[in-house]
Design a protein around this motif. Structure first.
Motif, PDB file in Angstrom:
ATOM      1  N   MET A   7       0.816  -1.223   0.058  1.00  0.00           N
ATOM      2  CA  MET A   7      -0.042  -0.162   0.035  1.00  0.00           C
ATOM      3  C   MET A   7       0.898   1.091   0.053  1.00  0.00           C
ATOM      4  SD  MET A   7      -2.814  -1.542   0.010  1.00  0.00           S
ATOM      5  CE  MET A   7      -4.096  -0.029   0.251  1.00  0.00           C
ATOM      6  N   GLN A   8       0.393   2.383  -0.758  1.00  0.00           N
ATOM      7  CA  GLN A   8       1.187   3.430  -0.720  1.00  0.00           C
ATOM      8  C   GLN A   8       0.154   4.554  -0.287  1.00  0.00           C
ATOM      9  OE1 GLN A   8       2.514   4.551  -4.626  1.00  0.00           O
ATOM     10  NE2 GLN A   8       3.377   6.399  -4.330  1.00  0.00           N
ATOM     11  N   ASP A   9       0.798   5.304   0.719  1.00  0.00           N
ATOM     12  CA  ASP A   9       0.249   6.459   1.517  1.00  0.00           C
ATOM     13  C   ASP A   9      -1.198   6.051   2.242  1.00  0.00           C
ATOM     14  OD1 ASP A   9       2.195   8.335   0.123  1.00  0.00           O
ATOM     15  OD2 ASP A   9       0.908   8.582  -1.478  1.00  0.00           O
ATOM     16  N   LEU A  10      -1.005   4.939   2.847  1.00  0.00           N
ATOM     17  CA  LEU A  10      -1.884   4.621   3.676  1.00  0.00           C
ATOM     18  C   LEU A  10      -1.550   5.096   5.269  1.00  0.00           C
ATOM     19  CD1 LEU A  10      -4.336   2.648   4.677  1.00  0.00           C
ATOM     20  CD2 LEU A  10      -2.861   0.715   5.014  1.00  0.00           C
ATOM     21  N   ASP A  11      -2.396   6.208   5.574  1.00  0.00           N
ATOM     22  CA  ASP A  11      -2.005   7.072   6.827  1.00  0.00           C
ATOM     23  C   ASP A  11      -2.602   6.922   8.031  1.00  0.00           C
ATOM     24  OD1 ASP A  11      -0.290   8.490   5.058  1.00  0.00           O
ATOM     25  OD2 ASP A  11      -1.696   9.802   4.396  1.00  0.00           O
ATOM     26  N   CYS A  12      -3.462   6.051   8.241  1.00  0.00           N
ATOM     27  CA  CYS A  12      -4.407   5.878   9.330  1.00  0.00           C
ATOM     28  C   CYS A  12      -4.865   4.567   9.592  1.00  0.00           C
ATOM     29  CB  CYS A  12      -5.442   6.777   9.013  1.00  0.00           C
ATOM     30  SG  CYS A  12      -6.972   6.562  10.175  1.00  0.00           S
ATOM     31  N   ALA A  13      -4.613   4.005  10.743  1.00  0.00           N
ATOM     32  CA  ALA A  13      -5.033   2.702  11.061  1.00  0.00           C
ATOM     33  C   ALA A  13      -6.573   2.560  11.070  1.00  0.00           C
ATOM     34  CB  ALA A  13      -4.598   2.270  12.530  1.00  0.00           C
ATOM     35  N   CYS A  15      -8.463   4.004   9.050  1.00  0.00           N
ATOM     36  CA  CYS A  15      -8.950   3.829   7.528  1.00  0.00           C
ATOM     37  C   CYS A  15      -8.701   2.463   7.016  1.00  0.00           C
ATOM     38  CB  CYS A  15      -8.170   4.979   6.785  1.00  0.00           C
ATOM     39  SG  CYS A  15      -8.486   6.759   7.232  1.00  0.00           S
ATOM     40  N   ALA A  16      -7.547   1.734   7.676  1.00  0.00           N
ATOM     41  CA  ALA A  16      -6.872   0.782   7.063  1.00  0.00           C
ATOM     42  C   ALA A  16      -8.169  -0.233   7.454  1.00  0.00           C
ATOM     43  CB  ALA A  16      -5.746   0.122   7.813  1.00  0.00           C
ATOM     44  N   ALA A  17      -8.720  -0.247   8.714  1.00  0.00           N
ATOM     45  CA  ALA A  17      -9.553  -1.071   9.031  1.00  0.00           C
ATOM     46  C   ALA A  17     -10.958  -0.996   8.163  1.00  0.00           C
ATOM     47  CB  ALA A  17     -10.207  -0.817  10.697  1.00  0.00           C
ATOM     48  N   LYS A  18     -11.255   0.233   7.934  1.00  0.00           N
ATOM     49  CA  LYS A  18     -12.471   0.580   7.037  1.00  0.00           C
ATOM     50  C   LYS A  18     -12.394   0.024   5.596  1.00  0.00           C
ATOM     51  CE  LYS A  18     -14.123   4.955   9.273  1.00  0.00           C
ATOM     52  NZ  LYS A  18     -14.197   6.357   8.968  1.00  0.00           N
ATOM     53  N   ALA A  32      -9.682 -11.023   3.220  1.00  0.00           N
ATOM     54  CA  ALA A  32      -8.787  -9.777   3.335  1.00  0.00           C
ATOM     55  C   ALA A  32      -8.390  -9.340   4.449  1.00  0.00           C
ATOM     56  CB  ALA A  32      -9.641  -8.492   2.623  1.00  0.00           C
ATOM     57  N   VAL A  33      -6.950  -8.857   4.481  1.00  0.00           N
ATOM     58  CA  VAL A  33      -6.345  -8.572   5.760  1.00  0.00           C
ATOM     59  C   VAL A  33      -5.609  -7.396   5.301  1.00  0.00           C
ATOM     60  CG1 VAL A  33      -4.504  -8.975   7.450  1.00  0.00           C
ATOM     61  CG2 VAL A  33      -6.270 -10.784   6.549  1.00  0.00           C
ATOM     62  N   MET A  34      -5.819  -5.977   5.949  1.00  0.00           N
ATOM     63  CA  MET A  34      -5.119  -4.901   5.548  1.00  0.00           C
ATOM     64  C   MET A  34      -4.126  -4.521   6.830  1.00  0.00           C
ATOM     65  SD  MET A  34      -4.878  -2.267   3.733  1.00  0.00           S
ATOM     66  CE  MET A  34      -6.405  -1.891   2.495  1.00  0.00           C
ATOM     67  N   SER A  35      -2.910  -4.492   6.697  1.00  0.00           N
ATOM     68  CA  SER A  35      -2.024  -4.238   7.944  1.00  0.00           C
ATOM     69  C   SER A  35      -1.554  -2.812   7.817  1.00  0.00           C
ATOM     70  CB  SER A  35      -1.014  -5.247   7.833  1.00  0.00           C
ATOM     71  OG  SER A  35       0.039  -4.640   8.791  1.00  0.00           O
ATOM     72  N   PHE A  36      -1.859  -1.965   8.785  1.00  0.00           N
ATOM     73  CA  PHE A  36      -1.537  -0.553   8.758  1.00  0.00           C
ATOM     74  C   PHE A  36       0.064  -0.627   9.031  1.00  0.00           C
ATOM     75  CE2 PHE A  36      -0.376   3.358  11.284  1.00  0.00           C
ATOM     76  CZ  PHE A  36      -0.356   4.360  10.131  1.00  0.00           C
ATOM     77  N   MET A  37       0.610  -1.655   9.908  1.00  0.00           N
ATOM     78  CA  MET A  37       2.010  -1.415  10.365  1.00  0.00           C
ATOM     79  C   MET A  37       2.736  -1.918   9.220  1.00  0.00           C
ATOM     80  SD  MET A  37       1.933  -0.492  13.524  1.00  0.00           S
ATOM     81  CE  MET A  37       3.655  -0.940  13.869  1.00  0.00           C
ATOM     82  N   LYS A  59     -11.092   0.857  -5.843  1.00  0.00           N
ATOM     83  CA  LYS A  59     -12.123   2.108  -5.571  1.00  0.00           C
ATOM     84  C   LYS A  59     -12.498   2.174  -4.285  1.00  0.00           C
ATOM     85  CE  LYS A  59     -14.486   1.367 -10.089  1.00  0.00           C
ATOM     86  NZ  LYS A  59     -15.300   0.933 -10.898  1.00  0.00           N
ATOM     87  N   VAL A  60     -12.608   1.025  -3.581  1.00  0.00           N
ATOM     88  CA  VAL A  60     -12.968   0.996  -1.764  1.00  0.00           C
ATOM     89  C   VAL A  60     -11.956   1.758  -1.145  1.00  0.00           C
ATOM     90  CG1 VAL A  60     -13.102  -0.514   0.113  1.00  0.00           C
ATOM     91  CG2 VAL A  60     -14.110  -0.998  -2.143  1.00  0.00           C
ATOM     92  N   CYS A  61     -10.740   1.544  -1.370  1.00  0.00           N
ATOM     93  CA  CYS A  61      -9.460   2.304  -0.774  1.00  0.00           C
ATOM     94  C   CYS A  61      -9.287   3.622  -1.065  1.00  0.00           C
ATOM     95  CB  CYS A  61      -8.253   1.709  -1.374  1.00  0.00           C
ATOM     96  SG  CYS A  61      -7.900  -0.144  -0.774  1.00  0.00           S
ATOM     97  N   ALA A  62      -9.664   4.014  -2.326  1.00  0.00           N
ATOM     98  CA  ALA A  62      -9.716   5.517  -2.584  1.00  0.00           C
ATOM     99  C   ALA A  62     -10.979   6.308  -2.263  1.00  0.00           C
ATOM    100  CB  ALA A  62     -10.010   5.488  -4.359  1.00  0.00           C
ATOM    101  N   SER A  63     -12.169   5.448  -2.063  1.00  0.00           N
ATOM    102  CA  SER A  63     -13.270   6.232  -1.321  1.00  0.00           C
ATOM    103  C   SER A  63     -13.074   6.572   0.197  1.00  0.00           C
ATOM    104  CB  SER A  63     -14.703   5.365  -1.390  1.00  0.00           C
ATOM    105  OG  SER A  63     -14.425   4.138  -0.563  1.00  0.00           O
ATOM    106  N   VAL A  64     -12.317   5.679   1.054  1.00  0.00           N
ATOM    107  CA  VAL A  64     -12.069   5.799   2.374  1.00  0.00           C
ATOM    108  C   VAL A  64     -10.767   6.837   2.402  1.00  0.00           C
ATOM    109  CG1 VAL A  64     -11.048   4.633   4.401  1.00  0.00           C
ATOM    110  CG2 VAL A  64     -12.633   3.539   2.947  1.00  0.00           C
ATOM    111  N   GLU A  65      -9.495   6.602   1.607  1.00  0.00           N
ATOM    112  CA  GLU A  65      -8.529   7.482   1.830  1.00  0.00           C
ATOM    113  C   GLU A  65      -8.002   7.825   0.262  1.00  0.00           C
ATOM    114  OE1 GLU A  65      -4.220   6.985   3.805  1.00  0.00           O
ATOM    115  OE2 GLU A  65      -5.817   6.678   5.106  1.00  0.00           O
TER     116      GLU A  65
END
Length: 73
Positions: A7-13, A15-18, A32-37, A59-65
């Protein structure tokens, strides 16, 4: 089919959960598993529709962040 993506520019844990919750709702996604760390997304989905599913994931990722991107290598 199971794949990992950076992931690039994932700034918020939060947001990652959303994003993870939204991705799990996509038809054809088994898990699906999104790891902010680690800034990684692990996704398990139908192999036949994987590219179509990944378009929906973006699209889901862009809608959240809006600045966040899934790096497809």
């Amino acid at each position: 089919m199971k794949k990992k993506f950076k992931m690039q520019d994932l700034d918020c844990a939060n947001c990652a959960a959303k994003m993870e919750a939204g991705i799990k709702k996509i038809d054809g996604v088994t898990d699906a598993v999104m790891s902010f760390m680690t800034q990684k997304l692990t996704i398990e989905a139908d192999e036949d529709r994987f590219e179509e599913i990944m378009d929906q994931v973006e699209k889901v990722c862009a809608s959240v962040e809006p600045d966040c991107r899934v790096i497809r290598s």
